[in-house]
Design a protein around this motif. Sequence first.
Motif, PDB file in Angstrom:
ATOM      1  N   HIS A   4       0.947  -1.293  -0.071  1.00 29.19           N
ATOM      2  CA  HIS A   4      -0.040  -0.085   0.052  1.00 29.19           C
ATOM      3  C   HIS A   4       0.776   1.061   0.069  1.00 29.19           C
ATOM      4  O   HIS A   4       0.580   2.258  -0.747  1.00 29.19           O
ATOM      5  CB  HIS A   4      -1.081  -0.016   1.242  1.00 29.19           C
ATOM      6  CG  HIS A   4      -2.099  -0.839   0.993  1.00 29.19           C
ATOM      7  ND1 HIS A   4      -2.758  -1.545   2.066  1.00 29.19           N
ATOM      8  CD2 HIS A   4      -2.299  -1.528   0.063  1.00 29.19           C
ATOM      9  CE1 HIS A   4      -3.493  -2.454   1.775  1.00 29.19           C
ATOM     10  NE2 HIS A   4      -3.417  -2.713   0.586  1.00 29.19           N
ATOM     11  N   ALA A   5       1.762   1.203   0.993  1.00 29.35           N
ATOM     12  CA  ALA A   5       2.904   2.492   0.933  1.00 29.35           C
ATOM     13  C   ALA A   5       3.707   2.789  -0.615  1.00 29.35           C
ATOM     14  O   ALA A   5       3.466   3.844  -0.926  1.00 29.35           O
ATOM     15  CB  ALA A   5       3.883   2.361   1.846  1.00 29.35           C
ATOM     16  N   ASN A   6       3.951   1.736  -1.212  1.00 23.55           N
ATOM     17  CA  ASN A   6       4.474   1.633  -2.484  1.00 23.55           C
ATOM     18  C   ASN A   6       3.753   2.068  -3.555  1.00 23.55           C
ATOM     19  O   ASN A   6       3.817   3.098  -4.335  1.00 23.55           O
ATOM     20  CB  ASN A   6       5.492   0.365  -2.681  1.00 23.55           C
ATOM     21  CG  ASN A   6       6.518   0.615  -3.724  1.00 23.55           C
ATOM     22  OD1 ASN A   6       6.844   1.975  -3.782  1.00 23.55           O
ATOM     23  ND2 ASN A   6       7.190  -0.366  -3.921  1.00 23.55           N
ATOM     24  N   CYS A   7       2.578   1.330  -3.816  1.00 25.27           N
ATOM     25  CA  CYS A   7       1.547   1.537  -4.851  1.00 25.27           C
ATOM     26  C   CYS A   7       0.887   2.591  -4.759  1.00 25.27           C
ATOM     27  O   CYS A   7       0.885   3.353  -5.835  1.00 25.27           O
ATOM     28  CB  CYS A   7       1.009   0.077  -5.066  1.00 25.27           C
ATOM     29  SG  CYS A   7       1.942  -1.371  -5.222  1.00 25.27           S
ATOM     30  N   ILE A   8       0.174   2.898  -3.791  1.00 26.81           N
ATOM     31  CA  ILE A   8      -0.875   3.645  -3.530  1.00 26.81           C
ATOM     32  C   ILE A   8      -0.087   5.283  -3.566  1.00 26.81           C
ATOM     33  O   ILE A   8      -0.648   6.398  -3.966  1.00 26.81           O
ATOM     34  CB  ILE A   8      -1.733   3.533  -2.426  1.00 26.81           C
ATOM     35  CG1 ILE A   8      -2.647   2.724  -2.551  1.00 26.81           C
ATOM     36  CG2 ILE A   8      -2.453   5.077  -1.990  1.00 26.81           C
ATOM     37  CD1 ILE A   8      -3.231   2.060  -1.117  1.00 26.81           C
ATOM     38  N   ALA A   9       1.063   5.357  -2.970  1.00 21.99           N
ATOM     39  CA  ALA A   9       1.852   6.613  -3.150  1.00 21.99           C
ATOM     40  C   ALA A   9       2.107   7.099  -4.394  1.00 21.99           C
ATOM     41  O   ALA A   9       2.048   8.137  -5.201  1.00 21.99           O
ATOM     42  CB  ALA A   9       2.962   6.574  -2.286  1.00 21.99           C
ATOM     43  N   CYS A  10       2.634   5.945  -5.484  1.00 26.31           N
ATOM     44  CA  CYS A  10       2.882   6.290  -6.640  1.00 26.31           C
ATOM     45  C   CYS A  10       1.562   6.686  -7.640  1.00 26.31           C
ATOM     46  O   CYS A  10       1.590   7.337  -8.103  1.00 26.31           O
ATOM     47  CB  CYS A  10       3.589   4.958  -7.198  1.00 26.31           C
ATOM     48  SG  CYS A  10       4.189   5.257  -8.800  1.00 26.31           S
ATOM     49  N   HIS A  11       0.464   6.062  -7.233  1.00 29.04           N
ATOM     50  CA  HIS A  11      -0.611   6.135  -7.902  1.00 29.04           C
ATOM     51  C   HIS A  11      -1.226   7.757  -7.454  1.00 29.04           C
ATOM     52  O   HIS A  11      -1.641   8.324  -8.706  1.00 29.04           O
ATOM     53  CB  HIS A  11      -1.847   5.037  -7.499  1.00 29.04           C
ATOM     54  CG  HIS A  11      -1.208   3.734  -8.097  1.00 29.04           C
ATOM     55  ND1 HIS A  11      -2.255   2.638  -8.117  1.00 29.04           N
ATOM     56  CD2 HIS A  11      -0.460   3.162  -9.042  1.00 29.04           C
ATOM     57  CE1 HIS A  11      -1.739   1.620  -8.737  1.00 29.04           C
ATOM     58  NE2 HIS A  11      -0.688   2.102  -9.359  1.00 29.04           N
ATOM     59  N   LYS A  12      -1.095   7.997  -6.376  1.00 30.85           N
ATOM     60  CA  LYS A  12      -1.594   9.352  -6.264  1.00 30.85           C
ATOM     61  C   LYS A  12      -0.831  10.536  -6.740  1.00 30.85           C
ATOM     62  O   LYS A  12      -1.393  11.260  -7.115  1.00 30.85           O
ATOM     63  CB  LYS A  12      -1.530   9.358  -4.522  1.00 30.85           C
ATOM     64  CG  LYS A  12      -2.674   8.924  -3.832  1.00 30.85           C
ATOM     65  CD  LYS A  12      -2.657   8.805  -2.207  1.00 30.85           C
ATOM     66  CE  LYS A  12      -4.051   8.262  -1.631  1.00 30.85           C
ATOM     67  NZ  LYS A  12      -3.888   8.732  -0.022  1.00 30.85           N
ATOM     68  N   ASP A  13       0.618  10.187  -6.542  1.00 33.73           N
ATOM     69  CA  ASP A  13       1.375  11.067  -7.565  1.00 33.73           C
ATOM     70  C   ASP A  13       1.117  11.180  -8.991  1.00 33.73           C
ATOM     71  O   ASP A  13       1.028  12.009  -9.600  1.00 33.73           O
ATOM     72  CB  ASP A  13       2.885  10.436  -7.500  1.00 33.73           C
ATOM     73  CG  ASP A  13       3.325  10.880  -6.060  1.00 33.73           C
ATOM     74  OD1 ASP A  13       2.786  11.576  -4.914  1.00 33.73           O
ATOM     75  OD2 ASP A  13       4.563  10.270  -5.575  1.00 33.73           O
ATOM     76  N   PHE A  14       0.721   9.938  -9.547  1.00 35.46           N
ATOM     77  CA  PHE A  14       0.321   9.990 -10.962  1.00 35.46           C
ATOM     78  C   PHE A  14      -0.960  10.643 -11.290  1.00 35.46           C
ATOM     79  O   PHE A  14      -1.042  11.313 -11.989  1.00 35.46           O
ATOM     80  CB  PHE A  14       0.224   8.519 -11.341  1.00 35.46           C
ATOM     81  CG  PHE A  14      -0.464   8.305 -12.708  1.00 35.46           C
ATOM     82  CD1 PHE A  14       0.434   8.296 -13.801  1.00 35.46           C
ATOM     83  CD2 PHE A  14      -1.878   8.238 -13.011  1.00 35.46           C
ATOM     84  CE1 PHE A  14       0.056   8.041 -15.168  1.00 35.46           C
ATOM     85  CE2 PHE A  14      -2.199   8.078 -14.320  1.00 35.46           C
ATOM     86  CZ  PHE A  14      -1.533   7.992 -15.341  1.00 35.46           C
ATOM     87  N   ASN A  15      -2.032  10.493 -10.301  1.00 34.18           N
ATOM     88  CA  ASN A  15      -3.184  10.967 -10.563  1.00 34.18           C
ATOM     89  C   ASN A  15      -3.148  12.522 -10.438  1.00 34.18           C
ATOM     90  O   ASN A  15      -3.825  13.305 -11.075  1.00 34.18           O
ATOM     91  CB  ASN A  15      -4.180  10.654  -9.331  1.00 34.18           C
ATOM     92  CG  ASN A  15      -4.613   9.076  -9.641  1.00 34.18           C
ATOM     93  OD1 ASN A  15      -4.478   8.658 -11.029  1.00 34.18           O
ATOM     94  ND2 ASN A  15      -5.041   8.397  -8.801  1.00 34.18           N
ATOM     95  N   LYS A  16      -2.217  12.997  -9.433  1.00 33.31           N
ATOM     96  CA  LYS A  16      -2.167  14.793  -9.090  1.00 33.31           C
ATOM     97  C   LYS A  16      -1.577  15.306 -10.535  1.00 33.31           C
ATOM     98  O   LYS A  16      -1.756  16.388 -10.998  1.00 33.31           O
ATOM     99  CB  LYS A  16      -0.869  15.034  -8.125  1.00 33.31           C
ATOM    100  CG  LYS A  16      -1.693  14.777  -6.856  1.00 33.31           C
ATOM    101  CD  LYS A  16      -0.716  15.220  -5.708  1.00 33.31           C
ATOM    102  CE  LYS A  16      -1.168  14.643  -4.408  1.00 33.31           C
ATOM    103  NZ  LYS A  16      -0.111  14.704  -3.360  1.00 33.31           N
ATOM    104  N   LYS A  17      -0.449  14.505 -11.148  1.00 32.65           N
ATOM    105  CA  LYS A  17       0.220  14.790 -12.200  1.00 32.65           C
ATOM    106  C   LYS A  17      -0.658  14.845 -13.575  1.00 32.65           C
ATOM    107  O   LYS A  17      -0.520  15.694 -14.558  1.00 32.65           O
ATOM    108  CB  LYS A  17       1.542  14.293 -12.592  1.00 32.65           C
ATOM    109  CG  LYS A  17       2.460  14.840 -13.605  1.00 32.65           C
ATOM    110  CD  LYS A  17       3.791  14.751 -13.262  1.00 32.65           C
ATOM    111  CE  LYS A  17       4.696  15.423 -14.345  1.00 32.65           C
ATOM    112  NZ  LYS A  17       6.022  15.865 -14.177  1.00 32.65           N
ATOM    113  N   TYR A  18      -1.170  13.377 -13.570  1.00 32.51           N
ATOM    114  CA  TYR A  18      -1.859  13.288 -14.868  1.00 32.51           C
ATOM    115  C   TYR A  18      -3.528  13.344 -14.887  1.00 32.51           C
ATOM    116  O   TYR A  18      -4.269  12.437 -15.517  1.00 32.51           O
ATOM    117  CB  TYR A  18      -1.345  12.077 -15.393  1.00 32.51           C
ATOM    118  CG  TYR A  18       0.022  12.150 -16.212  1.00 32.51           C
ATOM    119  CD1 TYR A  18       0.229  12.677 -17.191  1.00 32.51           C
ATOM    120  CD2 TYR A  18       1.055  11.745 -15.060  1.00 32.51           C
ATOM    121  CE1 TYR A  18       1.830  12.832 -17.528  1.00 32.51           C
ATOM    122  CE2 TYR A  18       2.543  11.534 -15.427  1.00 32.51           C
ATOM    123  CZ  TYR A  18       2.734  12.374 -16.611  1.00 32.51           C
ATOM    124  OH  TYR A  18       4.001  12.254 -17.120  1.00 32.51           O
TER     125      TYR A  18
END
Length: 155
Positions: free
Chosen positions: A124-138
């Motif tokens: 969760h820490a690894n995947c969700i953090a990356c997915h949240k960053d992606f959603n903010k940027k894209y």
Amino acid sequence: MRKKITIGMIVAAACLFLAGGIYAKVGDTIKLAGKDCPSTKGEIQFSHKKHSEDYAKQYADLYAKGCGECHHDAKGQPTKDLKADSKVDACMACHKKCGEAPKGKDAPKLDAKAKLEYLAEAYHANCIACHKDFNKKYAPKKAPVTCNDCHPKKS
């Protein structure tokens, strides 16, 4: 006798060829749980190929660390110089406790490091953090961040 040896060699060569093809595809889709640590919310089918090849090219700015975006050493630092065929430890090698960290008012208070001993917390820490960053940027592209987005319903 000679015919049996020739047939045996052909069968052996075919087996080696097929085994090589299977080995090359093992990393395409990875089950993020297994018999040693089954998921209580439904087993996630993670597309390693899609993330490591397709997304890494399409969204190179989010993949600055390459394979180290997900694969890290015992200190949490990105693993360097990984190739597509590099052998890596399974996540369970370090994140040895199944499931999520205990929650609720009676649960022990754990620091971030202790929580990461739990496999689900590490994912969760690894995947969700990356997915949240992606959603903010894209935005409006939506990488999954909720339970049901990643975990299939159990039947």
